[in-house]
Design a protein around this motif. Structure first.
Motif, PDB file in Angstrom:
ATOM      1  N   VAL A   1       0.875  -1.063  -0.111  1.00 27.77           N
ATOM      2  CA  VAL A   1       0.583  -0.111   0.162  1.00 27.77           C
ATOM      3  C   VAL A   1       0.679   1.096  -0.122  1.00 27.77           C
ATOM      4  N   TYR A   2       1.740   1.258   0.471  1.00 27.74           N
ATOM      5  CA  TYR A   2       2.408   1.931   0.812  1.00 27.74           C
ATOM      6  C   TYR A   2       4.201   1.623  -0.143  1.00 27.74           C
ATOM      7  N   HIS A   3       5.295   2.760  -0.849  1.00 32.04           N
ATOM      8  CA  HIS A   3       6.552   2.381  -1.539  1.00 32.04           C
ATOM      9  C   HIS A   3       7.171   3.591  -2.251  1.00 32.04           C
ATOM     10  N   LYS A   4       8.337   3.686  -1.719  1.00 32.78           N
ATOM     11  CA  LYS A   4       9.361   4.867  -2.130  1.00 32.78           C
ATOM     12  C   LYS A   4      10.372   3.779  -2.163  1.00 32.78           C
ATOM     13  N   LEU A   5      11.072   5.006  -2.632  1.00 32.04           N
ATOM     14  CA  LEU A   5      12.264   4.344  -3.046  1.00 32.04           C
ATOM     15  C   LEU A   5      13.806   6.378  -2.885  1.00 32.04           C
ATOM     16  N   LYS A   6      14.082   6.629  -2.512  1.00 37.03           N
ATOM     17  CA  LYS A   6      15.286   8.010  -2.731  1.00 37.03           C
ATOM     18  C   LYS A   6      15.547   8.426  -4.009  1.00 37.03           C
ATOM     19  N   GLU A   7      15.085   8.997  -4.112  1.00 31.88           N
ATOM     20  CA  GLU A   7      15.418  10.170  -5.488  1.00 31.88           C
ATOM     21  C   GLU A   7      16.817   9.701  -6.112  1.00 31.88           C
ATOM     22  N   ASP A   8      17.863   9.897  -5.751  1.00 33.45           N
ATOM     23  CA  ASP A   8      18.857   9.296  -6.283  1.00 33.45           C
ATOM     24  C   ASP A   8      19.305   8.373  -6.062  1.00 33.45           C
ATOM     25  N   LEU A   9      18.855   7.322  -5.761  1.00 30.33           N
ATOM     26  CA  LEU A   9      18.658   5.967  -6.479  1.00 30.33           C
ATOM     27  C   LEU A   9      18.449   5.549  -7.374  1.00 30.33           C
ATOM     28  N   GLU A  10      16.538   5.946  -7.606  1.00 30.18           N
ATOM     29  CA  GLU A  10      16.137   5.766  -8.919  1.00 30.18           C
ATOM     30  C   GLU A  10      16.686   6.241 -10.038  1.00 30.18           C
ATOM     31  N   LYS A  11      17.292   7.811  -9.663  1.00 29.33           N
ATOM     32  CA  LYS A  11      18.681   7.897 -10.588  1.00 29.33           C
ATOM     33  C   LYS A  11      19.721   7.533 -11.225  1.00 29.33           C
ATOM     34  N   GLN A  12      20.136   6.206 -10.676  1.00 30.29           N
ATOM     35  CA  GLN A  12      21.169   5.869 -10.450  1.00 30.29           C
ATOM     36  C   GLN A  12      20.767   3.846 -10.987  1.00 30.29           C
ATOM     37  N   GLY A  13      19.182   4.362 -11.587  1.00 30.94           N
ATOM     38  CA  GLY A  13      18.682   2.699 -12.032  1.00 30.94           C
ATOM     39  C   GLY A  13      18.819   1.606 -11.232  1.00 30.94           C
ATOM     40  N   VAL A  14      18.878   1.940  -9.763  1.00 28.04           N
ATOM     41  CA  VAL A  14      17.804   1.370  -9.225  1.00 28.04           C
ATOM     42  C   VAL A  14      16.147   1.080  -9.067  1.00 28.04           C
ATOM     43  N   VAL A  15      16.052  -0.294  -8.763  1.00 32.29           N
ATOM     44  CA  VAL A  15      14.844  -0.400  -9.043  1.00 32.29           C
ATOM     45  C   VAL A  15      13.911  -1.150  -7.451  1.00 32.29           C
ATOM     46  N   PHE A  16      13.286  -0.637  -7.157  1.00 25.65           N
ATOM     47  CA  PHE A  16      12.808  -1.087  -5.850  1.00 25.65           C
ATOM     48  C   PHE A  16      11.117  -0.706  -5.488  1.00 25.65           C
ATOM     49  N   THR A  17      10.407  -1.787  -6.335  1.00 25.25           N
ATOM     50  CA  THR A  17       8.463  -1.792  -5.869  1.00 25.25           C
ATOM     51  C   THR A  17       8.105  -2.835  -5.504  1.00 25.25           C
ATOM     52  N   ASP A  18       6.696  -2.918  -5.644  1.00 23.63           N
ATOM     53  CA  ASP A  18       5.995  -3.936  -4.780  1.00 23.63           C
ATOM     54  C   ASP A  18       6.233  -5.014  -6.648  1.00 23.63           C
ATOM     55  N   MET A  19       5.706  -5.968  -6.462  1.00 27.50           N
ATOM     56  CA  MET A  19       6.419  -6.980  -7.408  1.00 27.50           C
ATOM     57  C   MET A  19       5.235  -7.133  -8.478  1.00 27.50           C
ATOM     58  N   ASP A  20       4.184  -6.679  -8.061  1.00 21.28           N
ATOM     59  CA  ASP A  20       3.544  -6.350  -8.933  1.00 21.28           C
ATOM     60  C   ASP A  20       3.233  -5.532 -10.054  1.00 21.28           C
ATOM     61  N   THR A  21       4.047  -3.977  -9.790  1.00 18.78           N
ATOM     62  CA  THR A  21       4.584  -3.390 -10.292  1.00 18.78           C
ATOM     63  C   THR A  21       5.679  -3.658 -11.357  1.00 18.78           C
ATOM     64  N   GLY A  22       6.134  -4.869 -10.843  1.00 20.68           N
ATOM     65  CA  GLY A  22       8.196  -4.892 -11.261  1.00 20.68           C
ATOM     66  C   GLY A  22       7.487  -5.627 -12.815  1.00 20.68           C
ATOM     67  N   LEU A  23       6.160  -6.995 -12.176  1.00 21.26           N
ATOM     68  CA  LEU A  23       5.819  -7.047 -13.378  1.00 21.26           C
ATOM     69  C   LEU A  23       5.125  -6.618 -14.932  1.00 21.26           C
ATOM     70  N   ARG A  24       4.635  -5.133 -14.412  1.00 23.34           N
ATOM     71  CA  ARG A  24       4.388  -4.613 -15.291  1.00 23.34           C
ATOM     72  C   ARG A  24       5.486  -3.844 -15.947  1.00 23.34           C
ATOM     73  N   GLU A  25       5.421  -3.226 -15.139  1.00 22.77           N
ATOM     74  CA  GLU A  25       6.911  -2.361 -15.709  1.00 22.77           C
ATOM     75  C   GLU A  25       8.257  -3.224 -16.455  1.00 22.77           C
ATOM     76  N   TYR A  26       8.458  -3.800 -16.213  1.00 25.10           N
ATOM     77  CA  TYR A  26       9.767  -4.581 -15.993  1.00 25.10           C
ATOM     78  C   TYR A  26       9.347  -5.554 -16.731  1.00 25.10           C
ATOM     79  N   PRO A  27       8.394  -6.428 -17.794  1.00 23.09           N
ATOM     80  CA  PRO A  27       7.837  -7.547 -17.613  1.00 23.09           C
ATOM     81  C   PRO A  27       9.333  -9.072 -18.385  1.00 23.09           C
ATOM     82  N   GLU A  28       9.855  -8.145 -19.054  1.00 26.19           N
ATOM     83  CA  GLU A  28      11.298  -9.177 -19.842  1.00 26.19           C
ATOM     84  C   GLU A  28      11.426  -9.764 -18.698  1.00 26.19           C
ATOM     85  N   ILE A  29      12.714  -8.748 -17.353  1.00 30.23           N
ATOM     86  CA  ILE A  29      12.896  -8.978 -16.642  1.00 30.23           C
ATOM     87  C   ILE A  29      12.914  -9.973 -15.771  1.00 30.23           C
ATOM     88  N   VAL A  30      11.084  -9.837 -15.820  1.00 30.59           N
ATOM     89  CA  VAL A  30      10.377 -10.358 -14.671  1.00 30.59           C
ATOM     90  C   VAL A  30      10.741 -11.648 -15.002  1.00 30.59           C
TER      91      VAL A  30
END
Lengths: 243, 466
Positions: free
Chosen positions: B129-158
């Motif tokens: 119900v809540y998710h947040k990653l620090k902006e600087d890490l987002e900029k470095q390409g780190v992905v930290f999200t929930d699994m459902d969002t991961g499946l939607r947004e990074y389908p090939e990696i998943v």
């Protein structure tokens, strides 16, 4: 005369075996009492039973601290009333740093209203006084300490907690001459601060550095003689047999 | 002091409930229709639905495990498999519905996020119900999200990695998770990136008789370094709840990933979790696994040492009280040469609780110069409690170095007397000895967690006093 610790007709057994057979003793505040006696006479048993070790059974007699009967109290309650035992063989507690331990006890003795700054100051003072290395503080409680380090850590705790009565069980054994001097000095300081000390020892050695006000001799579970410093010389000359 | 130490568990601080404000729940029980419904709500691609349905078949076919803890109390028909707490995932704590916000605040998560975390995910029943990653890490390409969002947004990696380390047919509860999974974390750390502070996920069960089935997939890119910490608590009910997670970690060459769990479920939760990592060349995977809560736990974090020079450090602890059976352990599977593993377990049981260490070290032919060491220490506080050790060594290669040691002990009367002679009460003395016993674990934790962990132990020990 104010008697701080008073032992009356104390009979004690361990595992069914009678060890103390009617001990009478009075320890005064701000005085040094030496307790001497041959091996197996019951000196260490007396120190454990005064602190309330559960293994020792009081069959008869009573122990009073400042007039309060403490014979049935648990060790922590006795400690809170101002009794301290310096162990002959301090126990190792793995994984707990000296600092955490001292801080827990310090907090506890002040009902949780303690300042960490005051704690640190008191600790540093005591470390310096006893010539204990500062990195001692991060080592685990008694774990891997040498014999001498263990004894110094006991004395450190004694002066740190500033008890009314301290029983120091063979605090002098295993100490080199320099350590012995430092420990004696620390005991003196506590006496000046009005702590009454019962010093259990086999040797005259420490008593040359810190002169006892009273000397008691224990044999076969009883105090058989009490006297002044002269008694030490007598024992040194003729042995316990003659007493 | 020779009397048994009886201390009730103090869970009041965690066991609170919030009113059910869920927006949707499937009807009780498990069926093909329910699995399809979950997948449809999540608008998943066909391959994931197929994956789920196949997993359901495995689950139905597979008998209940007959080893380990008693699982006969689980009634699969009386569990709700999916509860949607809200329709919107929040980016700020203020956006959350009041009950959820209150929950996470009581658990101290927003405060911890402000102070020292790189990112936070909060799952409440079936959804994050809540998710947040620090902006600087987002900029470095780190992905930290929930699994459902991961499946939607990074389908090939998943699609490439999902279910590859723990296939649905691995075991009955991995199959169950694969069929009905919802929530969990998706972590991707790009090549060479170091995330210095922990990524934190928090799992909370609020509803009665529910199953939480989060699914976590972590990919640590080559030469990356990061750590992930999960905490779990649940509202206390009479009826049992089920938590069956699957966690897969892929540690690519040269990476260093640490996964820490502080499990403190309420005493009505069956916690049956499959966790496994695949460690490639010269990578290091660490599992730090603390089990304090739950009715039953069966969990054995594992590492496949698949690349030359890969290392695994698995440090697990368990603290079982009244009515608890914590069957925990570790597995290291050496496939490649020059690999090493350390399996350390520390357990305390009291007041009728049971702990069990189950360890497996397997060395395949060709995994030459592999090294492994297992050490387990158990502390049993009273006559009613017990502890077991089941180490298994399965070695098919001669040129290896494998060691194992185990100790079982009680708290010594003299140790207790020594601490009490300094004015500590019996409870205080015992909890001090236990804290010392767990020190090998605690000192690995970031300071903030170490403090929290020691407080948990303290809480466990003060129930009878307070």
């Amino acid at each position: 005369m104010i008697r701080v610790l008073e032992v009356k007709d104390l009979h004690v057994s361990v595992n069914g075996k009678q060890i103390l057979k009617g001990v009478n003793l009075k320890i005064q505040k701000g005085k040094l009492h030496a307790l001497m006696g041959p091996n197996g006479s019951g000196k260490s048993t007396l120190s454990y039973v005064l602190m309330g070790h559960p293994k020792y059974k009081v069959e008869k007699g009573k122990i009073f601290l400042n007039g309060k009967d403490i014979t049935k109290l648990s060790p922590d309650k006795r400690a809170k009333l101002g009794l301290f035992l310096g162990f002959q063989y301090p126990i190792e507690v793995p994984g707990i740093s000296m600092k955490n331990f001292l801080w827990s006890v310090y907090k506890n003795s002040n009902n949780g209203k303690s300042s960490y700054v005051d704690f640190n100051e008191t600790m540093n003072e005591n470390f310096e006084k006893l010539g204990i290395d500062k990195n001692f503080i991060s080592r685990n409680l008694n774990e891997g300490f040498s014999g001498g380090e263990k004894k110094r850590a006991e004395v450190l705790q004694m002066s740190f907690f500033n008890p009314k009565i301290a029983i120091m069980d063979e605090i002098d054994s295993g100490l080199d001459i320099d350590a012995l001097k430092i420990v004696s000095k620390s005991l003196k300081k506590s006496i000046e601060n009005n702590t009454g000390i019962l010093l259990i020892t086999h040797y005259q050695r420490i008593l040359n550095h810190i002169k006892p006000d009273f000397v008691h001799v224990m044999k076969d579970g009883k105090i058989v003689k009490s006297g002044s410093y002269d008694l030490v010389k007598e024992i040194e000359k003729d042995g316990y047999e003659a007493i | 002091m020779t009397k048994p130490i009886v201390i009730e568990k103090n869970y009041a601080q965690y066991g609170f409930r919030e009113k059910d404000e869920s927006v949707f729940r499937t009807k009780k029980g498990l069926s093909k229709e329910i699995v399809e419904e979950i997948s449809k709500i999540k608008k998943e691609p066909q391959w994931m639905l197929d994956f789920r349905l196949k997993a359901l078949e495995h689950f139905n076919k597979r008998p209940m495990p007959t080893w380990g803890a008693d699982l006969s109390g689980i009634n699969f028909d009386d569990i709700t498999y999916y509860i949607r707490p809200t329709d919107h995932q929040a980016k700020t704590w203020e956006e959350l519905p009041a009950g959820m916000r209150r929950t996470f605040e009581k658990l101290g998560i927003p405060e911890a996020e402000r102070k020292f975390l790189a990112g936070v995910g909060g799952q409440y029943d079936s959804e994050v119900v809540y998710h947040k990653l620090k902006e600087d890490l987002e900029k470095q390409g780190v992905v930290f999200t929930d699994m459902d969002t991961g499946l939607r947004e990074y389908p090939e990696i998943v699609k490439k990695y999902f279910g590859t380390i723990i296939p649905p047919n691995d075991n009955k509860f991995a199959a169950l998770n694969s069929a009905v999974w919802s929530g969990g974390s998706f972590v991707y750390v790009p090549k060479g990136v170091e995330v210095k502070t922990p990524l934190q996920a928090y799992f909370r069960i609020n509803s009665e008789k529910m199953g939480q089935f989060e699914r976590t997939l972590i990919i640590a890119g080559p030469n990356s370094k990061a750590s992930y910490v999960e905490g779990c608590t649940a509202a206390t009910y009479q009826a049992d709840a089920l938590h069956a997670a699957v966690v897969e970690v892929i540690a690519l060459p040269g990476s260093h990933f640490r996964y820490t769990t502080l499990q403190n479920w309420s005493n009505n939760v069956y916690n049956l979790v499959t966790k496994r990592a695949r460690a490639y060349e010269n990578s290091l995977v660490e599992w730090l696994d603390a089990n304090i809560g739950s009715k039953v736990t069966m969990k054995y974090p594992s590492v496949y040492l698949a690349g030359r020079g890969a290392r695994a450090d698995i440090l697990s602890i368990a603290f079982a009280g009244k009515g608890q059976n914590l069957d925990a352990g570790a597995k290291a599977i050496h496939i490649a040469p020059d690999t090493s593993s350390t399996l350390i377990n520390k357990s305390v049981s009291k007041d009728g609780g049971r702990t069990n260490f189950r360890g497996l070290v397997k060395i395949f032919p060709g995994a030459v110069n592999s090294k492994s060491h297992t050490k387990c220490d158990a502390l049993i506080l009273d006559e009613k409690s017990n502890s077991g050790t089941i180490p298994q060594l399965d070695i098919d290669e001669n040129r290896v170095n494998v060691g194992h040691e185990a100790t079982v002990g009680k708290i010594g009367e003299d140790q207790l007397f020594y601490l009490m002679s300094r004015g500590l009460s019996e409870n205080e003395a015992v909890s001090m000895i236990i804290n010392g016993f767990f020190d090998a674990f605690t000192k690995e934790l970031p300071l903030e967690y170490a403090v929290e962990f020691n407080r948990l132990i303290q809480l466990e020990m003060t129930g009878a006093v307070g």
